[in-house]
Design an enzyme around this catalytic site. Structure first.
Site, PDB file in Angstrom:
ATOM      1  N   HIS A   1      72.285 -18.524  48.292  1.00 45.32           N
ATOM      2  CA  HIS A   1      73.129 -19.479  49.019  1.00 45.32           C
ATOM      3  C   HIS A   1      72.421 -19.964  50.289  1.00 45.32           C
ATOM      4  CE1 HIS A   1      77.046 -21.122  50.382  1.00 45.32           C
ATOM      5  NE2 HIS A   1      76.522 -20.887  51.574  1.00 45.32           N
ATOM      6  N   GLU A   2      72.009 -19.013  51.119  1.00 43.12           N
ATOM      7  CA  GLU A   2      71.409 -19.391  52.403  1.00 43.12           C
ATOM      8  C   GLU A   2      70.066 -20.092  52.191  1.00 43.12           C
ATOM      9  OE1 GLU A   2      73.385 -19.419  54.759  1.00 43.12           O
ATOM     10  OE2 GLU A   2      74.876 -17.978  54.027  1.00 43.12           O
TER      11      GLU A   2
ATOM     12  N   HIS B   1      70.655 -23.675  51.668  1.00 44.50           N
ATOM     13  CA  HIS B   1      70.739 -24.367  52.966  1.00 44.50           C
ATOM     14  C   HIS B   1      69.331 -24.554  53.530  1.00 44.50           C
ATOM     15  CE1 HIS B   1      75.048 -24.407  53.553  1.00 44.50           C
ATOM     16  NE2 HIS B   1      75.173 -23.112  53.430  1.00 44.50           N
TER      17      HIS B   1
HETATM   18 ZN    ZN Z   1      76.974 -22.097  53.225  1.00 46.85          ZN
END
Ligand code: ZN
Length: 501
Positions: A266-267, A270
């Protein structure tokens, strides 16, 4: 544009100075969230206040307004870098000049202390510790909305800071429709998961092995470790501290490697967006992510559409077995089913893909009610627990599992939450477009080749910076506004359609 006019050059110089101060605030914020000792909190609050005040003063100086007006008279092409920068600076300038410096300082101090108290309150699961701080924050965000101005709802003024142009009056019906779609899926999706035991992946996963495996996966999808790193926190996040410096964090559970793996996917999603922004425009809108809803689409896309796919585990299972020998007793299909098990749970960040958005909708509803004075801060836990039980069929017995679980309110981030669900919707829409535009995509993903997808995202989304507003960007890339169709189709096919993708 070959030669930039003097007014634009002056403006650019000032904005880079502001961005430098903000990036320093980013460094001490990262430190606060990772290694800072508790006793440093009060002085850290002073440091934030000092930087916040200086940056605000530089950014909101009357001279900046004059330069903006001059630049606006140049007739810059709206989709040029200069045109987009001036448009976005104007938007931020207008928002910032409406906030008095004394208000900004007070808000910074309040947030910094509230964050420390929230950590304590969550640790002890005592909402009453956090309550007076949350009351102050709610009062301050209401004041902020009044300063900023709004048409329909004060919530819009807050939301606009994270998702430019979004409005609560559009999100409310969009979420209502999505909720109905999810509720219809939930029963059959749970049935399909019923044969997968909850503890299938429980085992021994030493932290050191998790760290190496996560790093390998993050590097494979394209995260550049020469320009980033991974540290440990309670609440995983991704922060860019400066050009070439993207920090990811995660947490580790020695009994379950998927917690850290999926937070890293997830990170890193980003992070890939941050690393893909045009470096030459760092510190200006053209080099900055367009909105949180688009940011979250990148993290969700890598975490779920890639990382929770069947083909991901077909490729990564044998590699994971090198690090975690216990996984040898499972098939890739079993791991796939285990990481996609649908089961209502208390903690948003641990929620499955089907129930995840229900968590978001509840917090969004509570936020709107708080801001509109339809709910008292003292009544938040009771309201939360009642609504949560209605929605998920689970009784919340401690605040740490309920309204205290997330950090956002303590950092003043009321208005942020809906961007999580917008991110899910955008991710599904973007993934559909990526498939349309790249016939080889699924074959590449099956072979662990992520370059095709990353290159497409770089081209379509990352390199654009903030040159388009989020709505225009979605229309340009996917042919439509953010909607629920692609996301619901994806969930239906994956969780109810039998085989899953
Ligand atoms: Zn997020």
């Amino acid at each position: 544009m070959t030669t930039q006019p003097a007014c634009y050059r002056k403006l650019l110089k000032r904005m880079r100075e502001v961005s430098l101060l903000n990036s320093i605030a980013g460094v001490i914020e990262w430190d606060q969230n990772t290694y800072m000792p508790a006793a440093a909190a009060a002085y850290r609050a002073e440091q934030f206040a000092c930087l916040g005040e200086r940056s605000h003063r530089l950014f909101t100086a009357r001279a900046v307004g004059g330069l903006l007006t001059e630049c606006e008279q140049l007739g810059l092409a709206p989709d040029s870098v200069e045109g987009a920068n001036v448009r976005e600076w104007r938007h931020h300038y207008d928002r910032a000049t409406k906030l008095p410096a004394s208000f900004v300082v007070k808000f910074e101090r309040t947030k910094s202390l509230a964050y420390e108290v929230w950590r304590e309150a969550r640790g002890q699961s005592k909402f009453e510790l956090f309550q007076p701080h949350l009351s102050k924050i709610v009062d301050l965000v209401r004041q902020k909305a009044d300063y900023l101005g709004y048409e329909a709802s004060p919530y819009d003024a807050l939301l606009d800071g994270y998702e430019p142009g979004a409005r609560a009056e559009r999100i409310v019906p969009l979420f209502a429709e999505l909720r109905a779609g999810i509720v219809a899926l939930l029963g059959p999706a749970r049935e399909q998961s019923a044969a997968t035991p909850a503890d299938l992946l429980r085992g021994e996963y030493p932290i050191a092995a998790q760290q190496v495996f996560n790093q390998r996966v993050a590097a494979a999808i394209g995260f550049d470790f020469q320009a980033g790193r991974i540290d440990t926190t309670t609440h995983p996040f991704c922060n860019t501290l400066g050009a070439g410096d993207c920090r990811l964090t995660t947490r580790y559970d020695e009994k379950d490697f998927t917690d850290s793996l999926y937070s890293i996917l997830h990170e890193a999603g980003h992070g890939l967006y941050e690393q893909g922004l045009p470096a030459e425009h760092f510190g200006t809108p053209a080099g900055t992510a367009v909105s949180m809803g688009i940011h979250e689409s990148q993290s969700r896309l890598w975490e779920n559409h890639v990382g929770r796919s069947r083909t991901f585990w077909e490729y990564w299972h044998p590699i994971a077995c090198e690090y975690f020998p216990g996984l040898k007793s499972l098939t890739p299909d079993q791991v796939y089913r285990a990481v996609n098990r649908v089961h209502p749970s208390f903690i948003r960040t641990e929620a499955d893909q089907v129930t995840y958005d229900l968590h978001i909708m509840l917090r969004f509803e509570v936020e709107v009610k708080l801001v509109n004075r339809q709910l008292e801060v003292a009544d938040v836990p009771a309201y939360w627990n009642e609504q949560f039980e209605q929605m998920m069929g689970l009784k919340v017995t401690k605040d740490a599992d309920g309204c205290l679980q997330d950090v956002h309110w303590s950092t003043g981030g009321i208005g942020y939450f809906p961007t999580y669900t917008l991110g899910n919707l955008n991710a599904a829409q973007l993934m559909q477009s990526a498939r349309r535009g790249n016939p080889s995509l699924d074959g590449d993903l099956s072979a662990g080749r992520y370059e095709t997808l990353l290159a497409w995202l770089r081209q379509q989304v990352h390199r654009e910076g903030s040159c388009h507003r989020p709505r225009e960007l979605m229309e340009k890339v996917t042919g439509e506004r953010t909607g629920i169709r692609a996301h619901l189709d994806y969930l239906r096919e994956k969780f109810v359609g039998g085989q899953g993708t």
